[in-house]
Write a protein that holds these residues in place. Structure first.
Motif, PDB file in Angstrom:
ATOM      1  N   MET A  22      -4.477   4.054  -1.688  1.00  0.00           N
ATOM      2  CA  MET A  22      -4.566   2.131  -1.524  1.00  0.00           C
ATOM      3  C   MET A  22      -4.363   2.265  -0.185  1.00  0.00           C
ATOM      4  O   MET A  22      -3.668   2.716   0.760  1.00  0.00           O
ATOM      5  CB  MET A  22      -4.425   1.094  -2.683  1.00  0.00           C
ATOM      6  CG  MET A  22      -4.511   1.724  -4.169  1.00  0.00           C
ATOM      7  SD  MET A  22      -6.496   1.038  -3.826  1.00  0.00           S
ATOM      8  CE  MET A  22      -7.064   1.900  -5.537  1.00  0.00           C
ATOM      9  N   SER A  40      -3.094  -3.849  -0.964  1.00  0.00           N
ATOM     10  CA  SER A  40      -2.959  -4.600  -1.977  1.00  0.00           C
ATOM     11  C   SER A  40      -3.628  -5.799  -2.386  1.00  0.00           C
ATOM     12  O   SER A  40      -2.547  -6.472  -0.492  1.00  0.00           O
ATOM     13  CB  SER A  40      -2.666  -4.045  -3.256  1.00  0.00           C
ATOM     14  OG  SER A  40      -1.186  -4.650  -3.144  1.00  0.00           O
ATOM     15  N   GLN A  52     -12.024 -12.427  -5.155  1.00  0.00           N
ATOM     16  CA  GLN A  52     -12.027 -11.122  -5.617  1.00  0.00           C
ATOM     17  C   GLN A  52     -12.900 -10.266  -5.481  1.00  0.00           C
ATOM     18  O   GLN A  52     -13.140  -9.629  -4.899  1.00  0.00           O
ATOM     19  CB  GLN A  52     -11.355 -11.272  -7.129  1.00  0.00           C
ATOM     20  CG  GLN A  52     -11.270  -9.408  -7.957  1.00  0.00           C
ATOM     21  CD  GLN A  52     -10.579  -9.402  -8.988  1.00  0.00           C
ATOM     22  OE1 GLN A  52     -10.446 -10.247  -9.802  1.00  0.00           O
ATOM     23  NE2 GLN A  52     -11.031  -8.106  -9.869  1.00  0.00           N
ATOM     24  N   LEU A  88      -9.053  -0.463  -1.780  1.00  0.00           N
ATOM     25  CA  LEU A  88      -7.960  -2.594  -2.135  1.00  0.00           C
ATOM     26  C   LEU A  88      -7.666  -2.583  -3.898  1.00  0.00           C
ATOM     27  O   LEU A  88      -8.286  -1.970  -4.901  1.00  0.00           O
ATOM     28  CB  LEU A  88      -8.145  -4.084  -1.887  1.00  0.00           C
ATOM     29  CG  LEU A  88      -9.075  -4.210  -1.106  1.00  0.00           C
ATOM     30  CD1 LEU A  88      -9.667  -5.409  -0.801  1.00  0.00           C
ATOM     31  CD2 LEU A  88      -8.037  -3.921   0.053  1.00  0.00           C
ATOM     32  N   ALA A  89      -6.432  -2.766  -4.837  1.00  0.00           N
ATOM     33  CA  ALA A  89      -5.779  -2.840  -5.863  1.00  0.00           C
ATOM     34  C   ALA A  89      -5.547  -4.528  -5.461  1.00  0.00           C
ATOM     35  O   ALA A  89      -5.079  -5.063  -4.560  1.00  0.00           O
ATOM     36  CB  ALA A  89      -5.145  -2.071  -6.101  1.00  0.00           C
ATOM     37  N   ILE A  90      -6.366  -5.249  -7.296  1.00  0.00           N
ATOM     38  CA  ILE A  90      -6.344  -6.421  -6.700  1.00  0.00           C
ATOM     39  C   ILE A  90      -6.274  -7.331  -7.897  1.00  0.00           C
ATOM     40  O   ILE A  90      -6.563  -6.893  -9.248  1.00  0.00           O
ATOM     41  CB  ILE A  90      -7.909  -7.363  -6.893  1.00  0.00           C
ATOM     42  CG1 ILE A  90      -8.800  -6.437  -4.994  1.00  0.00           C
ATOM     43  CG2 ILE A  90      -8.122  -9.304  -6.327  1.00  0.00           C
ATOM     44  CD1 ILE A  90     -10.244  -7.263  -5.142  1.00  0.00           C
ATOM     45  N   LYS A  91      -4.731  -7.999  -7.733  1.00  0.00           N
ATOM     46  CA  LYS A  91      -4.371  -8.862  -9.515  1.00  0.00           C
ATOM     47  C   LYS A  91      -4.732 -10.111  -9.326  1.00  0.00           C
ATOM     48  O   LYS A  91      -4.032 -10.829  -8.928  1.00  0.00           O
ATOM     49  CB  LYS A  91      -2.634  -8.607  -9.546  1.00  0.00           C
ATOM     50  CG  LYS A  91      -2.509  -6.775  -9.708  1.00  0.00           C
ATOM     51  CD  LYS A  91      -1.033  -6.515  -9.746  1.00  0.00           C
ATOM     52  CE  LYS A  91      -0.756  -5.326 -10.076  1.00  0.00           C
ATOM     53  NZ  LYS A  91       0.723  -5.173 -10.685  1.00  0.00           N
ATOM     54  N   ASN A 111       6.273  -3.582  -5.599  1.00  0.00           N
ATOM     55  CA  ASN A 111       5.730  -2.891  -4.797  1.00  0.00           C
ATOM     56  C   ASN A 111       6.324  -1.788  -3.755  1.00  0.00           C
ATOM     57  O   ASN A 111       7.374  -1.918  -3.318  1.00  0.00           O
ATOM     58  CB  ASN A 111       4.765  -3.437  -3.827  1.00  0.00           C
ATOM     59  CG  ASN A 111       4.171  -2.909  -2.715  1.00  0.00           C
ATOM     60  OD1 ASN A 111       4.322  -1.577  -2.966  1.00  0.00           O
ATOM     61  ND2 ASN A 111       3.302  -3.065  -2.390  1.00  0.00           N
ATOM     62  N   THR A 128       1.096  -5.557   0.569  1.00  0.00           N
ATOM     63  CA  THR A 128       0.293  -6.599  -0.114  1.00  0.00           C
ATOM     64  C   THR A 128       0.276  -7.846   0.399  1.00  0.00           C
ATOM     65  O   THR A 128       1.380  -8.468   0.611  1.00  0.00           O
ATOM     66  CB  THR A 128       1.384  -6.394  -2.090  1.00  0.00           C
ATOM     67  OG1 THR A 128       1.445  -5.098  -2.106  1.00  0.00           O
ATOM     68  CG2 THR A 128       0.231  -7.265  -2.081  1.00  0.00           C
TER      69      THR A 128
END
Length: 134
Positions: A3, A6, A21, A31-34, A51, A57
């Motif tokens: 990554m 994020s 998103q 990318l890490a997406i929440k 993190n 992030t």
């Protein structure tokens, strides 16, 4: 997959979360997406699972939400220890602009963890500009 950074999207609108998103996913980055529709829940998750990977992030935060608005989120986030805050940056996503509500817009920029304001609707150009800052 490594990554680069994020994203955490916090917006009470399910549609806005989805669109944001999708824009991020189409940026061709790792990318890490929440996503969260409740700012209080997002704050709890960040507090419980900071993190620790040392990659940045970006929190994309809506200002106008029920239960806990963006201002309240930032005020609580600012109370976190420096070791939690160090890997996070906050970008405000809002319909407010310096011309239609300058007090609120400029007030949010006084917080150390807030890096930028992006006026909704999010566009590819606005997203690319944000990504270039991270």
């Amino acid at each position: 997959m490594n990554m680069e950074f994020s994203f955490i999207i916090i917006d009470d609108s399910e549609l806005d979360c989805f669109v944001t998103q999708k824009f991020l996913e189409l940026s061709n980055r790792n990318l890490a997406i929440k996503t969260f529709q409740n700012a209080k829940h997002a704050l709890e998750i960040i507090r419980e699972n900071p993190n620790e990977d040392n990659f940045p992030t970006m929190i994309l935060l809506d200002l106008q939400m029920p239960f806990m608005n963006g201002f309240e989120f930032v005020e609580e986030f600012e109370k976190f220890p420096a070791e939690i805050k160090k890997n996070y940056r906050i970008a405000i996503l809002t319909i407010l602009s310096p011309t239609n509500n300058p007090t609120d817009v400029y007030k949010i920029l006084t917080y150390k963890t807030v890096n930028s304001i992006i006026e909704k609707p999010l566009t590819k150009e606005k997203l690319l500009s944000l990504l270039s800052q991270v």
